[in-house]
Design an enzyme around this catalytic site. Structure first.
Site, PDB file in Angstrom:
ATOM      1  N   ASP A   1       2.088  -6.159  -1.476  1.00 45.19           N
ATOM      2  CA  ASP A   1       0.902  -5.382  -1.087  1.00 45.19           C
ATOM      3  C   ASP A   1      -0.823  -5.728  -1.779  1.00 45.19           C
ATOM      4  O   ASP A   1      -0.845  -5.866  -2.777  1.00 45.19           O
ATOM      5  CB  ASP A   1       1.138  -3.791  -2.217  1.00 45.19           C
ATOM      6  CG  ASP A   1      -0.270  -2.540  -1.422  1.00 45.19           C
ATOM      7  OD1 ASP A   1      -0.888  -2.993  -0.500  1.00 45.19           O
ATOM      8  OD2 ASP A   1       0.053  -1.934  -1.898  1.00 45.19           O
TER       9      ASP A   1
ATOM     10  N   ASP B   1      -1.972  -4.327   5.389  1.00 47.52           N
ATOM     11  CA  ASP B   1      -1.906  -5.389   3.826  1.00 47.52           C
ATOM     12  C   ASP B   1      -0.927  -4.989   3.602  1.00 47.52           C
ATOM     13  O   ASP B   1      -0.874  -5.529   1.957  1.00 47.52           O
ATOM     14  CB  ASP B   1      -2.872  -4.484   3.127  1.00 47.52           C
ATOM     15  CG  ASP B   1      -3.291  -2.747   3.324  1.00 47.52           C
ATOM     16  OD1 ASP B   1      -2.147  -2.392   4.039  1.00 47.52           O
ATOM     17  OD2 ASP B   1      -3.797  -1.558   2.343  1.00 47.52           O
ATOM     18  N   GLU B   2       0.439  -4.498   3.794  1.00 45.67           N
ATOM     19  CA  GLU B   2       1.608  -4.671   3.435  1.00 45.67           C
ATOM     20  C   GLU B   2       2.642  -4.814   3.810  1.00 45.67           C
ATOM     21  O   GLU B   2       2.553  -5.605   5.199  1.00 45.67           O
ATOM     22  CB  GLU B   2       1.641  -3.301   2.298  1.00 45.67           C
ATOM     23  CG  GLU B   2       1.933  -2.464   4.349  1.00 45.67           C
ATOM     24  CD  GLU B   2       2.379  -0.772   3.815  1.00 45.67           C
ATOM     25  OE1 GLU B   2       2.937  -0.954   2.485  1.00 45.67           O
ATOM     26  OE2 GLU B   2       1.559  -0.104   4.060  1.00 45.67           O
TER      27      GLU B   2
END
Length: 346
Positions: free
Chosen positions: A13, A110-111
């Protein structure tokens, strides 16, 4: 000497992703409260897309109106959002993860989840962090778990830029006393319903009989909630390309719209933009949803299913206008949005 190898799930993350990308362009802003959103002008309408950790200390989060953010954090530096730059940075991160090996599942810009075999999970997680930083100059937190649920929660406990392991051995010690909405998949509405039944914590939920929740939440969701409280998750990590469930565009008006003809015209414009986006992504819509936020910040949605999956602008427009017609539109409107819920491929 035998080496013990285990299979673990990592959840990678990126920390304060949008702000972190901006800080690469503006290193002089490091350590300052930075807020990204809209045009970057807090006097105009818009919401925060990304907040630095320094700004979050003032109670500002993603989704906070820019004017509210400015009032809470008067010393903040405001920057305009730059979606294309963030997408490019995301692509670089995911490419870096692919270089490491194992199964990589992109879960958002974003992960990502990773399924890896390792004889030292913590060191593997730290090596992922080092590789991402070397390739992109961005920091990430890494959660280690024995399934996706536990890995996802672990990364939140690792922030910022840390490593945390959450598995069957420490699940109760770490999670039992936390509120039910600490679980991935349990939102505030569900948490309130559970609290009304005297179920306030993850431990309370884990001690609840599955049948007791089936009546209110349904025969599938009720037992699933109890399973979550035990940390169970059978969802596999898959290398299939990431597919968003929906794609939408919305606009916050600098002055409230009062004329329904203006509202219709804006919905038509947004519908055509969404249609163009679908064409670029080679995606099809199965349902069109319109969002309306009025001058009192009340937000509602209505959706219309399409006769067949399509990306044709005329069909998207027609469905969007039909959805808009379901609103009373008896108050000035500050935001309109059109979202296409996507048909799943193959």
């Amino acid at each position: 000497m035998l080496v013990s190898v285990e299979r673990v799930v990592l959840h990678v993350d990126l920390d304060q992703f949008i702000v972190a990308v901006e800080l690469l362009r503006h290193p002089e802003l490091r350590g300052k409260p930075v807020l990204v959103g809209g045009s970057g002008d807090p006097k105009q309408r818009g919401v925060v897309a990304g907040a630095s950790y320094e700004a979050r200390e003032f109670g500002v989060r993603s989704g906070t109106p820019l004017r509210t953010a400015a009032a809470r954090c008067p010393d903040a530096v405001f920057l305009p959002a730059d979606r294309e730059t963030y997408l490019a940075a995301s692509a670089d991160v995911m490419a870096a993860l692919q270089e490491i090996g194992g199964v990589v599942e992109v879960a958002g810009w974003d992960e990502a989840f990773m399924l890896v075999d390792t004889d030292d999970a913590e060191e593997t997680a730290r090596s992922v962090q080092r590789h991402v930083r070397e390739r992109t100059a961005l920091a990430c937190s890494v959660g280690i778990g024995d399934n996706k649920l536990r890995a996802k929660l672990a990364s939140g406990l690792a922030k910022p830029a840390g490593v945390f392991r959450l598995d069957m051995s420490n699940w109760v010690a770490v999670m039992a006393s936390r509120p039910t909405d600490a679980l991935w998949g349990v939102g505030s509405k569900t948490a309130k319903k559970l609290a009304a039944r005297g179920i306030a914590t993850v431990g309370d939920l884990a001690r609840t009989a599955m049948a007791d929740l089936a009546g209110e939440f349904g025969p599938n969701i009720g037992p699933w909630l109890v399973a979550l409280a035990h940390g169970y998750d059978s969802t596999p990590v898959t290398a299939e390309p990431y597919q968003a469930r929906s794609h939408g565009r919305e606009v916050t008006f600098q002055r409230d719209l009062r004329d329904t003809a203006e509202m219709r015209a804006e919905v038509v414009r947004l519908a055509h933009v969404v249609s163009d986006d679908l064409a670029v992504e080679d995606a099809l819509a199965r349902r069109v949803v319109v969002k309306v936020r009025d001058s009192r910040f009340a937000t509602h949605t209505h959706g219309v299913s399409l006769p067949a999956p399509t990306r044709e602008a005329a069909a998207i427009e027609q469905a969007a206008l039909a959805a808009l017609a379901r609103f009373p539109l008896d108050r000035p409107v500050r935001l309109l949005g059109v979202r296409a819920e996507l048909a799943r491929s193959g």
